[in-house]
Design a protein around this motif. Structure first.
Motif, PDB file in Angstrom:
ATOM      1  N   ALA A  74       6.205   0.294   4.531  1.00 14.06           N
ATOM      2  CA  ALA A  74       4.961   0.618   3.831  1.00 14.06           C
ATOM      3  C   ALA A  74       4.816   2.097   3.485  1.00 14.06           C
ATOM      4  N   ALA A  75       5.066   2.980   4.446  1.00 15.99           N
ATOM      5  CA  ALA A  75       4.845   4.416   4.209  1.00 15.99           C
ATOM      6  C   ALA A  75       5.765   4.972   3.138  1.00 15.99           C
ATOM      7  N   ALA A  76       6.898   4.319   2.920  1.00 18.67           N
ATOM      8  CA  ALA A  76       7.875   4.809   1.940  1.00 18.67           C
ATOM      9  C   ALA A  76       7.631   4.264   0.536  1.00 18.67           C
ATOM     10  N   ILE A  77       6.698   3.301   0.404  1.00 20.21           N
ATOM     11  CA  ILE A  77       6.469   2.652  -0.896  1.00 20.21           C
ATOM     12  C   ILE A  77       4.976   2.558  -1.207  1.00 20.21           C
ATOM     13  N   PRO A  78       4.259   3.670  -1.230  1.00 17.96           N
ATOM     14  CA  PRO A  78       2.800   3.602  -1.420  1.00 17.96           C
ATOM     15  C   PRO A  78       2.385   2.963  -2.733  1.00 17.96           C
ATOM     16  N   GLU A  79       3.125   3.191  -3.829  1.00 23.91           N
ATOM     17  CA  GLU A  79       2.743   2.593  -5.109  1.00 23.91           C
ATOM     18  C   GLU A  79       2.896   1.077  -5.077  1.00 23.91           C
ATOM     19  N   VAL A  80       3.954   0.610  -4.428  1.00 22.92           N
ATOM     20  CA  VAL A  80       4.153  -0.830  -4.296  1.00 22.92           C
ATOM     21  C   VAL A  80       3.035  -1.450  -3.461  1.00 22.92           C
ATOM     22  N   MET A  81       2.690  -0.803  -2.370  1.00 21.27           N
ATOM     23  CA  MET A  81       1.618  -1.318  -1.517  1.00 21.27           C
ATOM     24  C   MET A  81       0.300  -1.382  -2.289  1.00 21.27           C
ATOM     25  N   ALA A  82       0.051  -0.363  -3.131  1.00 23.04           N
ATOM     26  CA  ALA A  82      -1.180  -0.363  -3.933  1.00 23.04           C
ATOM     27  C   ALA A  82      -1.181  -1.508  -4.933  1.00 23.04           C
ATOM     28  N   SER A  83      -0.033  -1.754  -5.585  1.00 26.67           N
ATOM     29  CA  SER A  83       0.067  -2.851  -6.546  1.00 26.67           C
ATOM     30  C   SER A  83      -0.135  -4.200  -5.872  1.00 26.67           C
ATOM     31  N   LEU A  84       0.476  -4.379  -4.710  1.00 26.70           N
ATOM     32  CA  LEU A  84       0.331  -5.634  -3.982  1.00 26.70           C
ATOM     33  C   LEU A  84      -1.101  -5.826  -3.492  1.00 26.70           C
ATOM     34  N   THR A  85      -1.758  -4.740  -3.144  1.00 27.15           N
ATOM     35  CA  THR A  85      -3.150  -4.842  -2.705  1.00 27.15           C
ATOM     36  C   THR A  85      -4.044  -5.374  -3.822  1.00 27.15           C
TER      37      THR A  85
END
Length: 360
Positions: free
Chosen positions: A271-282
């Protein structure tokens, strides 16, 4: 989305999608210039294979109904020998990842064309990837030689898929899309498909759990699984898939259930290494993605702990060692102690953690 069948022809695979598309199998065999189809299935799905044989009539050369999980090399070799003895000129696989994997294994050895009729949401029918198991080790390779020529998605073929398998198979598919979002060789097209796929499955799987006969939900789930398969076939995978291949191949754990358990923890690890991906998935899942995926598993009554699906706790150290044996790319560095902790939490069915903290 509008629930209307369609035909999609890509390169190099041809895809037929809709309701009742199984009936088009004979014309697809003929389109390939074939006349002796070897039909593959698991022992449990031999009845479906027999139905396809009757549909093909004289174009059916026989049935091999011995497909099993993780594609053992000895089964692949027996099936290849069967294809040779029957002078088969096309392989027809009906079922999930186990049967598709066997068809690919035959294609690797013979270069025979393949037609796949998926009955689960595995997605491997859209990939040039083959994983075979020998002596307790699962080895994966990528080659265009194993990519099926034709995939017939028939929503009707999934209507009898048990609720439990529908759920875990669907989350297995979601795993392909999630890892595609942070793949080293990812691209905007695949990312768009991945987010669409996650949304389709996360929305449809709870509906299927409530009403397995919901045709719209079944359509959406199979559509999402197709997109997930496209993601898996187009870009590289990372820690999640490595862990699942290790656990499945070395400890004989059920494939889709293993993916279901591991996915929230592997995503939290990265998670900490992919903040943009986590935001998109959220935006798609409505809350912290790792927690949302574990909550989805609970909602559909799927397992959330490796202890529930046959993993021995004394095997966690070996699993960690095997998962780190060969180097591979991952957005976060592979840290043995952290991965061992990930597997312990997955074993217990605990909440997914990122850097030692709860993800929500």
């Amino acid at each position: 989305m509008e629930h209307r069948g369609f035909v999609y022809t890509g390169h190099p695979a041809r895809v037929l999608f809709g309701f009742g598309t199984t009936d088009r199998l004979p014309e697809e065999v003929a389109r390939l210039g074939a006349s002796r189809a070897l039909i593959l299935s698991t022992p449990h799905q031999e009845g479906q294979a027999a139905h396809l044989a009757s549909l093909l009539g004289s174009a059916s050369a026989g049935i091999f109904a011995e497909a099993v999980m993780h594609t053992p090399v000895d089964v692949s070799e027996r099936a290849t020998e069967c294809a040779s003895k029957l002078s088969a000129d096309v392989i027809v696989s009906v079922g999930g990842g186990s049967t598709t994997g066997l068809g690919k294994a035959i294609a690797l050895r013979t270069d025979l064309p393949q037609i796949v009729l998926p009955t689960t949401y595995a997605g491997s029918e859209m990939t040039p990837i083959l994983g075979e198991t020998q002596n307790g080790i699962k080895t994966t390779q990528t080659t265009a030689r194993v990519l099926p020529e034709v995939v017939i998605y028939d929503v009707d073929q999934t209507m009898e898929l048990p609720v439990g398998l529908s759920g875990t198979s669907g989350i297995n598919a979601i795993a392909h899309a999630v890892e595609a979002l942070y793949a080293r060789d990812g691209n905007p097209v695949i990312s768009a498909l991945a987010l669409e796929a996650v949304k389709a499955l996360a929305t449809s799987l709870p509906k299927i759990a409530q009403d397995p006969r919901d045709r719209d939900a079944r359509f959406d789930a199979l559509y999402g699984a197709w997109l997930c398969g496209m993601c898996l076939g187009a870009v590289g995978m990372s820690l999640h898939h490595k862990l699942c291949h290790t656990l499945g191949g070395s400890f004989d754990l059920p494939h889709s259930e293993t993916h279901t358990v591991i996915l929230p923890h592997a995503l939290a690890y990265n998670a900490a290494a992919i903040p943009e991906v986590m935001a998109s998935l959220t935006t798609v899942l409505g809350q912290d993605p790792a927690r949302a995926l574990q909550d989805l598993a609970r909602t559909i009554h799927a397992p959330t702990g490796l202890s529930e699906i046959g993993m021995p706790e004394d095997g966690l150290d070996r699993a960690t060692e095997l998962a780190l044996k060969n180097s591979y790319w991952n957005p976060r560095p592979l840290q043995p102690e952290a991965i061992r902790g990930l597997l312990q939490r997955a074993f217990e069915g605990a909440l997914p953690l990122a850097d030692g903290r709860e993800t929500a």
